[in-house]
Design a protein around this motif. Sequence first.
Motif, PDB file in Angstrom:
ATOM      1  N   ALA A  38     -20.837  16.043 -63.529  1.00 33.63           N
ATOM      2  CA  ALA A  38     -21.727  15.819 -64.679  1.00 33.63           C
ATOM      3  C   ALA A  38     -20.961  15.422 -65.942  1.00 33.63           C
ATOM      4  CB  ALA A  38     -22.567  17.068 -64.945  1.00 33.63           C
ATOM      5  N   VAL A  39     -19.697  15.841 -66.030  1.00 39.20           N
ATOM      6  CA  VAL A  39     -18.947  15.556 -67.254  1.00 39.20           C
ATOM      7  C   VAL A  39     -18.644  14.048 -67.383  1.00 39.20           C
ATOM      8  CG1 VAL A  39     -16.577  15.927 -66.385  1.00 39.20           C
ATOM      9  CG2 VAL A  39     -17.132  16.487 -68.763  1.00 39.20           C
ATOM     10  N   LYS A  40     -18.483  13.383 -66.246  1.00 42.69           N
ATOM     11  CA  LYS A  40     -18.088  11.959 -66.290  1.00 42.69           C
ATOM     12  C   LYS A  40     -19.107  11.089 -67.030  1.00 42.69           C
ATOM     13  CE  LYS A  40     -15.291  12.332 -62.166  1.00 42.69           C
ATOM     14  NZ  LYS A  40     -15.358  12.263 -60.724  1.00 42.69           N
ATOM     15  N   PRO A  41     -20.419  11.148 -66.661  1.00 41.18           N
ATOM     16  CA  PRO A  41     -21.376  10.294 -67.394  1.00 41.18           C
ATOM     17  C   PRO A  41     -21.573  10.713 -68.853  1.00 41.18           C
ATOM     18  CG  PRO A  41     -22.532  11.722 -65.844  1.00 41.18           C
ATOM     19  CD  PRO A  41     -21.067  11.849 -65.540  1.00 41.18           C
ATOM     20  N   ILE A  42     -21.277  11.977 -69.175  1.00 42.92           N
ATOM     21  CA  ILE A  42     -21.412  12.394 -70.588  1.00 42.92           C
ATOM     22  C   ILE A  42     -20.231  11.834 -71.386  1.00 42.92           C
ATOM     23  CG2 ILE A  42     -21.677  14.320 -72.204  1.00 42.92           C
ATOM     24  CD1 ILE A  42     -22.691  16.047 -69.911  1.00 42.92           C
ATOM     25  N   LEU A  43     -19.040  11.907 -70.803  1.00 44.42           N
ATOM     26  CA  LEU A  43     -17.865  11.339 -71.493  1.00 44.42           C
ATOM     27  C   LEU A  43     -18.013   9.828 -71.638  1.00 44.42           C
ATOM     28  CD1 LEU A  43     -14.939  13.422 -69.920  1.00 44.42           C
ATOM     29  CD2 LEU A  43     -15.909  13.631 -72.218  1.00 44.42           C
ATOM     30  N   LYS A  44     -18.593   9.215 -70.616  1.00 39.55           N
ATOM     31  CA  LYS A  44     -18.826   7.764 -70.652  1.00 39.55           C
ATOM     32  C   LYS A  44     -19.757   7.445 -71.839  1.00 39.55           C
ATOM     33  CE  LYS A  44     -18.581   3.774 -68.271  1.00 39.55           C
ATOM     34  NZ  LYS A  44     -17.295   3.146 -68.483  1.00 39.55           N
TER      35      LYS A  44
END
Length: 309
Positions: free
Chosen positions: A298-304
Amino acid sequence: MEKEQLITEINRLKKEKNAVIMAHYYQTGDIQDIADNIGDSLALAQWASKTDADIIVLCGVHFMGETAKILSPQKKVLVPDLNAGCSLADSCPADAFEAFTKAHPDHTVISYVNTTAAVKALTDVVVTSTNAKKIVEQFPKDAKIIFGPDRNLGNYINSVTGRNMLLWDGACHVHEQFSVEKLVKLKEEYPNAEILAHPECKRPLLLMADYIGSTQALLNYATNSDKKQFLVATESGILHEMQKKNPDKEFIPVPPNDSTCACNECNFMRLNTLEKLYECLKNETPEILVEESVREKAVKPILKMLEMS
Ligand code: 13P
Ligand code: SF4
């Protein structure tokens, strides 16, 4: 405990525990007044990713606490009432959304931040109402995109970007309630007022709006406008900060279809109270926890999103 004493105790505990209080604009006025930061969903995520506090008390709904925890797993993230959910996030169960994405494997998945961590884990890029247009425009015009879960925000972004994203059929029960008929009458009563609307509202209402934007964008617009009266179609908590920043202007909440209910207040957001905020800081519970295997995805699309904002 009296209100003044609650405020004193919350401030004392906050210092003692190196905690920060972050509040969304839909919180009650007393919570907004005691918060260190008040903002929209994007600002809350940005602050959560940067804070050096040991404890984040997120006065908002569950997905906002989850987003903070996903970005700052080493911190303790508390939400005064864990029952503060979100009808929009609930309209998108992860298993059904996964089946939808699997049925369209060639599509990029863009999800509104009003989703569970499990849905974010199925997502390529998260957006908020502040940055949705900007982020969608960074994809080629003919890119195949799934947008979930809000059909109203998705329709609005399709209309302003000329895209044809495939939409999940979800909605927010507060924003779908605003009455176009009552807004027409209000506009007759206040002919010089500007209509401000959140993009989670239905299209007929959005077509009447002078300005459409996130809570922060609506607040900025009203503050910078020369107009003196505003008809506001979003959760009525935002009126607190609008009025505080603009004491010489008048803000009129657009009523819901059903005049017998306070449906322009989000019942989930309003579960948080000053008393519960005090108890939560004192006892350091209820705490938001996110399973590490879900958090990692879940962290990947938020960082993106933070990178593309
Ligand atoms: P904003 O990001 O515009 O504050 O919206 C959050 C929300 O829950 C709207 O209903
Ligand atoms: Fe969710 Fe609607 Fe409440 Fe916002 S106002 S938190 S979208 S239920």
